[in-house]
Design a protein around this motif. Structure first.
Motif, PDB file in Angstrom:
ATOM      1  N   ALA A   1     -58.091  -3.039   2.807  1.00  0.00           N
ATOM      2  CA  ALA A   1     -58.778  -2.172   1.848  1.00  0.00           C
ATOM      3  C   ALA A   1     -60.263  -2.520   1.863  1.00  0.00           C
ATOM      4  O   ALA A   1     -60.651  -3.668   2.062  1.00  0.00           O
ATOM      5  CB  ALA A   1     -58.197  -2.384   0.466  1.00  0.00           C
ATOM      6  N   MET A   2     -61.088  -1.504   1.641  1.00  0.00           N
ATOM      7  CA  MET A   2     -62.550  -1.669   1.729  1.00  0.00           C
ATOM      8  C   MET A   2     -63.144  -1.663   0.328  1.00  0.00           C
ATOM      9  O   MET A   2     -62.868  -0.734  -0.429  1.00  0.00           O
ATOM     10  CB  MET A   2     -63.027  -0.426   2.496  1.00  0.00           C
ATOM     11  CG  MET A   2     -64.226  -0.527   3.351  1.00  0.00           C
ATOM     12  SD  MET A   2     -64.367  -1.988   4.319  1.00  0.00           S
ATOM     13  CE  MET A   2     -66.039  -2.346   3.907  1.00  0.00           C
ATOM     14  N   ARG A   3     -63.935  -2.666   0.010  1.00  0.00           N
ATOM     15  CA  ARG A   3     -64.585  -2.696  -1.311  1.00  0.00           C
ATOM     16  C   ARG A   3     -66.000  -2.155  -1.208  1.00  0.00           C
ATOM     17  O   ARG A   3     -66.731  -2.469  -0.282  1.00  0.00           O
ATOM     18  CB  ARG A   3     -64.712  -4.150  -1.793  1.00  0.00           C
ATOM     19  CG  ARG A   3     -63.557  -4.591  -2.620  1.00  0.00           C
ATOM     20  CD  ARG A   3     -63.693  -6.034  -3.086  1.00  0.00           C
ATOM     21  NE  ARG A   3     -62.406  -6.449  -3.623  1.00  0.00           N
ATOM     22  CZ  ARG A   3     -61.991  -6.142  -4.842  1.00  0.00           C
ATOM     23  NH1 ARG A   3     -62.750  -5.437  -5.655  1.00  0.00           N
ATOM     24  NH2 ARG A   3     -60.803  -6.527  -5.265  1.00  0.00           N
ATOM     25  N   GLY A   4     -66.379  -1.358  -2.188  1.00  0.00           N
ATOM     26  CA  GLY A   4     -67.774  -0.918  -2.266  1.00  0.00           C
ATOM     27  C   GLY A   4     -68.622  -2.042  -2.839  1.00  0.00           C
ATOM     28  O   GLY A   4     -68.093  -3.049  -3.321  1.00  0.00           O
TER      29      GLY A   4
ATOM     30  N   SER B   1     -52.418  -4.078  -4.638  1.00  0.00           N
ATOM     31  CA  SER B   1     -53.220  -4.322  -5.840  1.00  0.00           C
ATOM     32  C   SER B   1     -52.369  -4.015  -7.047  1.00  0.00           C
ATOM     33  O   SER B   1     -51.432  -3.222  -6.983  1.00  0.00           O
ATOM     34  CB  SER B   1     -54.446  -3.407  -5.821  1.00  0.00           C
ATOM     35  OG  SER B   1     -54.898  -3.163  -7.130  1.00  0.00           O
ATOM     36  N   GLU B   2     -52.690  -4.651  -8.175  1.00  0.00           N
ATOM     37  CA  GLU B   2     -51.910  -4.353  -9.394  1.00  0.00           C
ATOM     38  C   GLU B   2     -52.446  -3.088 -10.062  1.00  0.00           C
ATOM     39  O   GLU B   2     -51.822  -2.532 -10.951  1.00  0.00           O
ATOM     40  CB  GLU B   2     -51.979  -5.529 -10.359  1.00  0.00           C
ATOM     41  CG  GLU B   2     -53.408  -5.912 -10.707  1.00  0.00           C
ATOM     42  CD  GLU B   2     -53.476  -7.207 -11.525  1.00  0.00           C
ATOM     43  OE1 GLU B   2     -52.822  -7.232 -12.586  1.00  0.00           O
ATOM     44  OE2 GLU B   2     -54.162  -8.138 -11.091  1.00  0.00           O
ATOM     45  N   TYR B   3     -53.630  -2.645  -9.618  1.00  0.00           N
ATOM     46  CA  TYR B   3     -54.204  -1.443 -10.224  1.00  0.00           C
ATOM     47  C   TYR B   3     -53.820  -0.223  -9.397  1.00  0.00           C
ATOM     48  O   TYR B   3     -53.784  -0.287  -8.170  1.00  0.00           O
ATOM     49  CB  TYR B   3     -55.731  -1.539 -10.276  1.00  0.00           C
ATOM     50  CG  TYR B   3     -56.192  -2.690 -11.128  1.00  0.00           C
ATOM     51  CD1 TYR B   3     -56.040  -2.632 -12.519  1.00  0.00           C
ATOM     52  CD2 TYR B   3     -56.747  -3.828 -10.552  1.00  0.00           C
ATOM     53  CE1 TYR B   3     -56.438  -3.707 -13.304  1.00  0.00           C
ATOM     54  CE2 TYR B   3     -57.151  -4.896 -11.330  1.00  0.00           C
ATOM     55  CZ  TYR B   3     -56.993  -4.839 -12.713  1.00  0.00           C
ATOM     56  OH  TYR B   3     -57.376  -5.881 -13.491  1.00  0.00           O
ATOM     57  N   PRO B   4     -53.580   0.895 -10.074  1.00  0.00           N
ATOM     58  CA  PRO B   4     -53.190   2.086  -9.308  1.00  0.00           C
ATOM     59  C   PRO B   4     -54.368   2.683  -8.549  1.00  0.00           C
ATOM     60  O   PRO B   4     -55.522   2.570  -8.979  1.00  0.00           O
ATOM     61  CB  PRO B   4     -52.700   3.060 -10.385  1.00  0.00           C
ATOM     62  CG  PRO B   4     -53.355   2.627 -11.643  1.00  0.00           C
ATOM     63  CD  PRO B   4     -53.568   1.143 -11.533  1.00  0.00           C
ATOM     64  N   PHE B   5     -54.065   3.316  -7.432  1.00  0.00           N
ATOM     65  CA  PHE B   5     -55.062   4.049  -6.652  1.00  0.00           C
ATOM     66  C   PHE B   5     -54.864   5.550  -6.911  1.00  0.00           C
ATOM     67  O   PHE B   5     -53.819   5.975  -7.413  1.00  0.00           O
ATOM     68  CB  PHE B   5     -54.872   3.774  -5.160  1.00  0.00           C
ATOM     69  CG  PHE B   5     -55.488   2.476  -4.691  1.00  0.00           C
ATOM     70  CD1 PHE B   5     -56.541   2.487  -3.789  1.00  0.00           C
ATOM     71  CD2 PHE B   5     -55.007   1.257  -5.145  1.00  0.00           C
ATOM     72  CE1 PHE B   5     -57.100   1.308  -3.351  1.00  0.00           C
ATOM     73  CE2 PHE B   5     -55.565   0.073  -4.712  1.00  0.00           C
ATOM     74  CZ  PHE B   5     -56.618   0.089  -3.803  1.00  0.00           C
ATOM     75  N   ILE B   6     -55.861   6.316  -6.509  1.00  0.00           N
ATOM     76  CA  ILE B   6     -55.784   7.772  -6.665  1.00  0.00           C
ATOM     77  C   ILE B   6     -55.857   8.402  -5.293  1.00  0.00           C
ATOM     78  O   ILE B   6     -56.714   8.039  -4.485  1.00  0.00           O
ATOM     79  CB  ILE B   6     -56.957   8.256  -7.539  1.00  0.00           C
ATOM     80  CG1 ILE B   6     -56.703   7.777  -8.968  1.00  0.00           C
ATOM     81  CG2 ILE B   6     -57.096   9.764  -7.488  1.00  0.00           C
ATOM     82  CD1 ILE B   6     -57.831   7.996  -9.876  1.00  0.00           C
TER      83      ILE B   6
END
Length: 1412
Positions: A150-153, A614-619
């Motif tokens: 995954a790519m972080r901004g 990740s524990e956070y959802p993606f869109i």
């Protein structure tokens, strides 16, 4: 271990594929094929359970045989046992006690028994046609890279003076810099129309907020409370009013839902928008004064409710209409929180409209991220060409601009249409730093640019390309840079971005100061992309896609790509996936749709090991792409534009780009091409629709279309199913001028697109048709007999009642000849009326008693002998209108010993086409003389007749209006009943003129058979509305009354054209129990009287006495017509079971007649199903098999029985090729044996082989003695459960179609009527259809009832329906005017005449489409 021997035996018996000896205790079962089963265990305890069948689906016992489980399934629980009850697990693992009923146990035991091996050689059920499944290409590219990361901004750096909410920013600028310009709007001449300052924006928004909350509804019941949704309806040229209303909503804490202005009640997609408003509970719409005045109004001045919209209160937000807020009122300005800030509408692929909710914190964070990514600073000037109500235009031009106190120059779409350079001129004029455009605006500017001197773009530091993610935007960017580089435009200024309604801004290219760093490019193999794989290629090739990067991930966001379908698994580095984003600055849900929200806004991407990243959802962004080197984001398409054709993925935008690359500017409009897929025959098919320029010729367009097809084929390796060009400006538009895709697709599918040019290529792109059927080698007769016995099938044969055993007091039986019966009746019952002829008013035109008919016939006999000098045995053509004269002339011939031939007279209005047929029959029948009325006599010798035929070659013409007064010396009596009584000529559906010979014996037998079947006595009355020239129609009109003595009420069918109710009124008036008609008559009544049933009821029309209404036909019963007739006249008392059909053909004029008298069945109410209708599988029928299915099952075809078999008639079903008898379940040719068979064809050609084949055939095995006549029709027999009056079971005959007309295509037998029925259903404007084959192509001719612009709509629909329902590709579609398809007097289509007309180019079609 108890019962182990038993256990071992059971297992071996059940698992057929195991080795012969197994030690269950320590051997693992083979695991292939049982992957999905939870566990397999054995449970047979003790002796009591021997009868319990081994349930091989889920077993439990202490010896659990483990089978590999797919990952994620739970391990099985072992169920305890209670006493003797065996326990089975249900699917969800809950133990259920299976004290099963004896019935189920019995069933299970039956299932346990080994099946009989099927008799393959006899019954190969090969009609389970399987559509070819696309086999994956072994050489297809597969992703080989490692799993992506995954790519972080970059971090979202919070600047200290950033406002805590957008309203706070507005308050701040409105109070400290009230004079600062916020928005400048333009008129259509490009002059500044109005400047909105931050001070005015602040005070007006407050005013709007106050009025929304306090001036709508009452104090106790306000219409709008904080949190409610309100619609914002503002035109595209009034951003200032929109901005005030939008911020007014934010200050009032209500949720704005910006939508397009509805211009008419039927705007494209408007209904769906209404649905969105309704689901959001919107009751108030804010709008501007000008917009409110422009909305469509009703005559009373009210705004109508738009289709699908909720009831709205329209509220105008101009300051002059609003109350001033009190001094002490102040909006409540909070820090940004999780309340919904606004809802942005989104149109899906299928046209449905969803509302994406954006919270206040997401709104603020998004503005911050854009500010950081774009480097916005206070008081910068930005030129915005985009729609300010949604997407990039809203985010930059309305929201982020206010956060940074920027000045927006808004360019309306209407100004761009007049002056495409306007935005560039404004950039120069205002020295703007930023511009927001689409590739379209860059392209328009290029086209309009004529080397203007005063253009200088050096002030631009950022040119945001909103659709930079589109594959064709790169060419616009390159071309634009090319031209405007000399005007100060720097390469690094062009910043494509990618966005989606759900994820807001997904990625944007950052403006850099370093002009040495070139932007990212990818040249990808198009072939690889269709398999979702990234393969770098060289630019020289045609089949590559060049993509530009859309910059980096947004500040504060994380991005990854997941597989487009199935579980969201991370892609590999060289794989295309759907981009997913995890950030605060995104939408949070689809309003009111929790299920869809979960699938889109709550996605947890997984690694290959199944762990979430990740524990956070993606869109899900809805964008397809990948993250390239250096974290650059590349987009190659949209999920919405994805078309999966035979397992390969194509993007609609790529196809558009290819089509545009084929020198488009001359023939089609650049921005007006729609590409979508339609599902036909279980696969997606690509359709391209473009608007054609008015000045291009059909030839030019056709050339262009052919080149587009070739280009798409070579570049994308995919066939285009349909390419349609429509006239300019006719495709449904979105409000900003783009094409409304789903609406276009809808128009295409419902046949209202009205193209002016269509090219279909089903042959190249439909590759999943079932394999053509190979004919099985023929089976020997003995095998067939044995096979039929073994499988319990009987040979298909049936017969009517045996004439010999019927006791009746039939006086006429003692006479061998009809002429004798008439003489006998004239002596015994001289004044009994035999015939009554009605005219069009329903009054009696003429009638004949027995003695009148006898005397008239005598005079005609004298005339034939004296004036005509005829010998006995001479042929006489009777050319009369339907009526009494015809009957008298017929018996006159019999009295004189001549052989009559009835001929339909020529039509006075249509001599040219009808007279040659008369001439031909007269010549072929070798008539020595022609008898007719005075009127027709004149017509035959008229000038018009001379133009059509050679009138000098007519035989002598006798006019029977002037008869001699004397009686003949004696009446002729034939020497032998087998001599010829009359000739019956008729034109078959294949257009062949065939005359058959009817002997005296056959004629009498025929009359007797009908008398018995229909129970005809002198006291009965029968109404006949048929043409009296051939077949059963002639026999009923002329012969039956004389034989049986009943009264025939004759109604000429031609009279119904002036008075459609004539026949039914006569039936009602004369209280008739039995009536006969043709399909043409029935159709006339159904169409002509459909709306008049009430008035007919008022006139006393009553059909409740009708016991039988028989349609006389030589074809498959038209079930739809008979059913609609029955339904229509049910209210007038017609019993639903009264209507039935008969069946006759050339070799036997009536085989079946009268419905089955159902005895008690008919009286048990009419609600039961019609016992004589069956549903057969149409696919099986193509293989000459009959398989009965349930009503409504797919591919079912309803067939109605053709009436009860006449007494003395025997039927057998034979194989038309081998002439062997067939079993019940086979479709074969109907062969008939009866005393009233015709005795042969009458032709001058003397075709003996045909004669013996059709009239004197024998079976090749079985009963080889009986002589049968071949009907030339395919059908099957079925024993019904019904019994007739004498308790015998009733055999039903089902006629499927004529052998001559059946078409052999792809090794299967098709009946034209089935394909025609499908085609007629395809579009409302198709009134009639006929199909035939030409070489190996299927030709479909359709009659169009509508404007000619609808003609081309039919082509794709006809092609679709024939593919879907019959697995056939239509070769040619011919659209013609009504009435072109020739129909004979019986209402049957003359397909062969039509085919000849088509080949000779005589149809004068509206349009002919050759499907390539």
């Amino acid at each position: 271990m108890a019962g182990s021997g038993q256990r071992e035996f059971t297992i071996i018996r059940t698992w057929k594929n195991l080795p012969s000896k197994i030690d269950i205790t320590n051997t693992d079962l083979p695991t292939e094929g049982y992957q999905t089963r939870k566990t397999l265990t054995t449970c047979l305890e003790g002796k009591e359970n021997h009868s319990a069948p081994p349930d091989v689906t889920t077993y439990t016992s202490e010896h659990s045989i483990q089978v590999e489980r797919p990952q994620g399934s739970t391990s099985s629980r072992t169920a305890p046992k209670y006493g003797n009850a065996e326990l089975m697990e249900t699917g969800d693992g809950v133990p259920v006690s299976s004290r099963v009923s004896a019935k189920i146990q019995q069933l299970v035991n039956t299932l346990k028994r080994p099946k009989r091996p099927p008799l393959r050689e006899f019954f190969v059920d090969d009609f389970e046609e399987l559509l070819e499944v696309q086999q994956p290409d072994p050489n297809q590219p597969k992703p080989e890279g490692a799993q992506m990361l995954a790519m972080r901004g970059e971090q979202l750096g919070v600047v200290t003076n950033w406002p805590p909410s957008l309203e706070a920013a507005l308050q701040r600028w409105g109070t400290i810099s009230p004079k600062a310009p916020c928005l400048t709007t333009m008129d259509t001449n490009g002059k500044p129309l109005y400047i909105l300052t931050y001070g005015k924006l602040w005070t007006r928004s407050m005013k709007v907020a106050y009025n929304i909350l306090h001036k709508l509804g009452t104090k106790q019941e306000p219409m709008v409370r904080p949190g409610d949704r309100v619609a914002l309806v503002f035109p595209n040229n009034d951003p200032a009013a929109f901005m005030v209303a939008f911020y007014g909503c934010l200050l009032a804490e209500v949720v704005p839902v910006p939508i397009e202005v509805p211009l008419t009640r039927k705007d494209a997609g408007s209904q769906q928008i209404g649905f969105l408003l309704g689901s959001c509970g919107v009751t108030v719409a804010l709008t501007s004064d000008a917009c409110h005045k422009g909305l469509p109004k009703s005559p009373t001045g009210e705004i109508p409710q738009f289709k699908g919209w909720p009831k709205l209160l329209w509220f105008v937000t101009e300051s002059k209409h609003l109350s001033k807020p009190p001094r002490d009122w102040f909006p409540h300005i909070k820090d940004a929180n999780n309340d919904t800030a606004y809802i942005e509408y989104k149109t899906c692929k299928d046209g449905s409209v969803l509302g994406v909710t954006v919270t206040r914190i997401a709104l603020l964070t998004h503005c911050q991220a854009l500010t950081q990514a774009c480097g916005y600073t206070e008081a910068e000037t930005i030129v915005n060409v985009l729609d300010f109500k949604k997407d990039v235009g809203l985010w930059h031009g309305i929201l982020t601009s206010v956060m940074n106190m920027m000045h927006v120059i808004s360019i309306p779409y209407s100004l761009m249409k007049v002056n495409p350079l306007s935005w560039i001129q404004k950039v120069c004029q205002y020295k703007a730093k930023v511009a927001c455009v689409k590739s379209r605006d860059m392209h328009w500017a290029l086209v309009a640019h004529r080397d203007q001197r005063d253009i200088n773009l050096s002030s631009l530091r950022m040119l945001i390309v909103a659709d930079g993610a589109n594959p064709w935007s790169i060419s616009s960017c390159d071309a634009f840079l090319n031209v405007f580089q000399s005007k100060g435009l720097r390469q690094e200024v062009i910043c494509p971005c990618a966005s989606s309604p759900e994820a807001l801004t997904v990625a944007i290219r950052r403006p850099t100061d370093d002009s040495n760093q070139p932007p990212g490019r990818g040249v990808l193999s198009m072939h690889g992309l269709t398999f979702g794989v990234i393969r770098v290629d060289s630019e020289e090739k045609l089949s590559v896609l060049t993509v530009q990067d859309v910059g980096l991930v947004m500040p504060g966001a994380i991005m990854c790509a997941v597989k487009p379908d199935g579980i969201p698994q991370l892609c590999r580095t060289d794989e295309i996936g759907e981009l997913c984003v995890c950030a605060i600055a995104t939408g949070t849900s689809y309003y009111g749709l929790s299920g869809m929200t979960k699938n889109t806004f709550e996605v947890f991407p997984m690694t290959s090991s199944g762990a979430p990243i990740s524990e956070y959802p993606f869109i899900r962004t809805g964008l397809l792409g990948f993250i390239g080197p250096g974290g650059l984001v590349f987009v190659v398409g949209k999920m919405d534009g994805l078309m999966v054709v035979s397992g390969r993925r194509h993007n609609a935008d790529d196809i558009v780009a290819t089509a545009l690359a084929v020198e488009p500017m001359k023939f089609v409009y650049r921005g007006r091409i729609a590409v979508f897929s339609v599902t036909v025959l279980h696969d997606e098919r690509i359709v391209i629709v473009a608007e054609q320029r008015p000045d291009s010729t059909e030839e030019d367009s056709f050339q262009w279309m052919s080149r587009v097809l070739q280009a798409i084929d070579s570049i994308h390796q995919v066939g285009v199913y349909c390419l349609a060009l429509v006239p300019a400006n006719t495709l449904p538009k979105t409000p900003l001028g783009g094409i409304h895709l789903s609406e276009t697709k809808q128009l295409f599918l419902e046949g209202s697109l009205h193209p002016c040019n269509v090219l279909m290529c089903p042959h190249t792109c439909v590759t999943n048709l079932p394999k053509p059927r190979q004919k099985q080698p023929e089976i020997g007769p003995a095998s067939v007999m044995v096979g039929n016995l073994v499988s319990g099938k009987r040979i298909a044969q049936a017969s009517g009642r045996d004439l010999g055993q019927i006791e009746d007091n039939d006086q006429a039986r003692k006479f061998l000849f009809l002429s004798e019966v008439l003489q006998w009746r004239a002596q015994t019952t001289p004044d009994h009326v035999l015939y009554t002829l009605l005219n069009c008013r329903g009054t009696i035109a003429n009638s004949l008693t027995c003695v009148q008919l006898h005397k008239r016939a005598e005079k005609i006999a004298v005339m034939l002998m004296e004036r005509g000098h005829l010998q006995d045995g001479d042929h006489v053509a009777l050319v009369y209108p339907p009526g009494i004269d015809l009957i008298a002339a017929f018996y006159g011939c019999l009295y004189a010993g001549c052989v009559p031939i009835t001929v339909r007279p020529p039509h006075p209005q249509n001599i040219a086409t009808t007279l040659p047929t008369v001439k031909m029959i007269v010549e072929v029948s070798r008539s020595a003389c022609l008898m007719t009325t005075q009127l027709i006599c004149k017509l035959l010798r008229s000038r018009e007749a001379a133009a059509a035929v050679d009138v000098r070659t007519w035989p002598p013409i006798l006019d029977t209006d002037d008869l001699p007064k004397k009686r003949p010396a004696q009446i002729y009596k034939p020497s032998n009943p087998d001599t010829l009584a009359y000739l019956d000529f008729s034109v078959s559906t294949t257009g062949m003129l065939a005359g058959v010979k009817m002997s005296h014996a056959a004629t009498s037998a025929f009359c007797r058979s009908i008398k018995l079947q229909c129970e005809l006595y002198p006291s009965r009355e029968v109404a006949i509305c048929l043409d009296p020239y051939c077949g059963l129609g002639f026999v009923l009109w002329c012969l039956c009354s004389v034989y049986s003595g009943h009264q025939s009420i004759l109604i000429p069918p031609s009279e119904l054209e002036t008075n459609p109710a004539l026949w039914l009124l006569a039936v009602s008036q004369y209280k008739v129990r039995d009536t006969f008609c043709s399909y043409s008559v029935m159709e006339l009544c159904t169409k002509g009287l459909g709306s008049q049933t009430e008035s007919l009821k008022a006139r006393g029309l009553d059909l409740s006495r009708v016991r039988t209404c028989v349609v006389v036909a030589e074809e498959r019963p038209r079930i739809a017509l008979t059913q609609s007739f029955s339904k229509l006249f049910k209210d007038l008392g017609l019993h639903p079971r009264a209507v039935s059909t008969s069946f006759g053909c050339r070799v036997n004029l009536a085989i079946c007649l009268q419905p089955h008298r159902l005895g008690k069945l008919a009286d048990q109410g009419t609600s039961g199903p019609d016992p004589t209708t069956v549903y057969v599988d149409m696919r099986a029928l193509r293989h000459d098999r009959v398989r009965l299915v349930e009503r409504g099952s797919p591919h079912s075809l309803p067939l109605m029985e053709s009436g009860k078999i006449l007494p003395g008639v025997r039927i057998i079903i034979a194989n038309p090729e081998t002439k062997g008898p067939l079993g019940d379940s086979h479709l074969g040719e109907i062969w008939v044996h009866s005393a009233h068979n015709a005795s042969g064809y009458f032709t001058i050609y003397g075709d003996e082989s045909l004669q013996s084949d059709h009239f004197n055939s024998r079976l090749s095995f079985g009963d080889t003695q009986t002589i049968w006549a071949r009907t030339g029709y395919l059908g099957f027999l079925r024993r019904t459960e019904l019994t007739d009056a004498n308790g015998e079971r009733h055999d039903a005959l089902y006629v499927v179609g004529a052998l001559d007309e059946a078409m052999e295509l792809r090794g299967m037998r098709y009946h034209p009527i089935d394909i025609e029925t499908s085609v007629i259903r395809a579009h409302k404007s198709v009134t009639e259809c006929a199909v035939f084959t030409w070489t190996n192509l299927l030709v479909v001719v359709v009659e169009l009832d509508g404007s000619e612009q609808e003609a081309l709509d039919l082509v794709p629909l006809v092609t679709n329906v024939v593919l879907e329902e019959h697995y056939l590709i239509v070769g040619v579609v011919v659209v013609v005017d009504i009435g072109v398809i020739p129909i004979n007097s019986r209402g049957e289509k003359q397909r062969m005449h039509l085919r000849d007309g088509f080949l000779a180019d005589q149809l004068d079609p509206i349009y002919v489409a050759y499907n390539m």
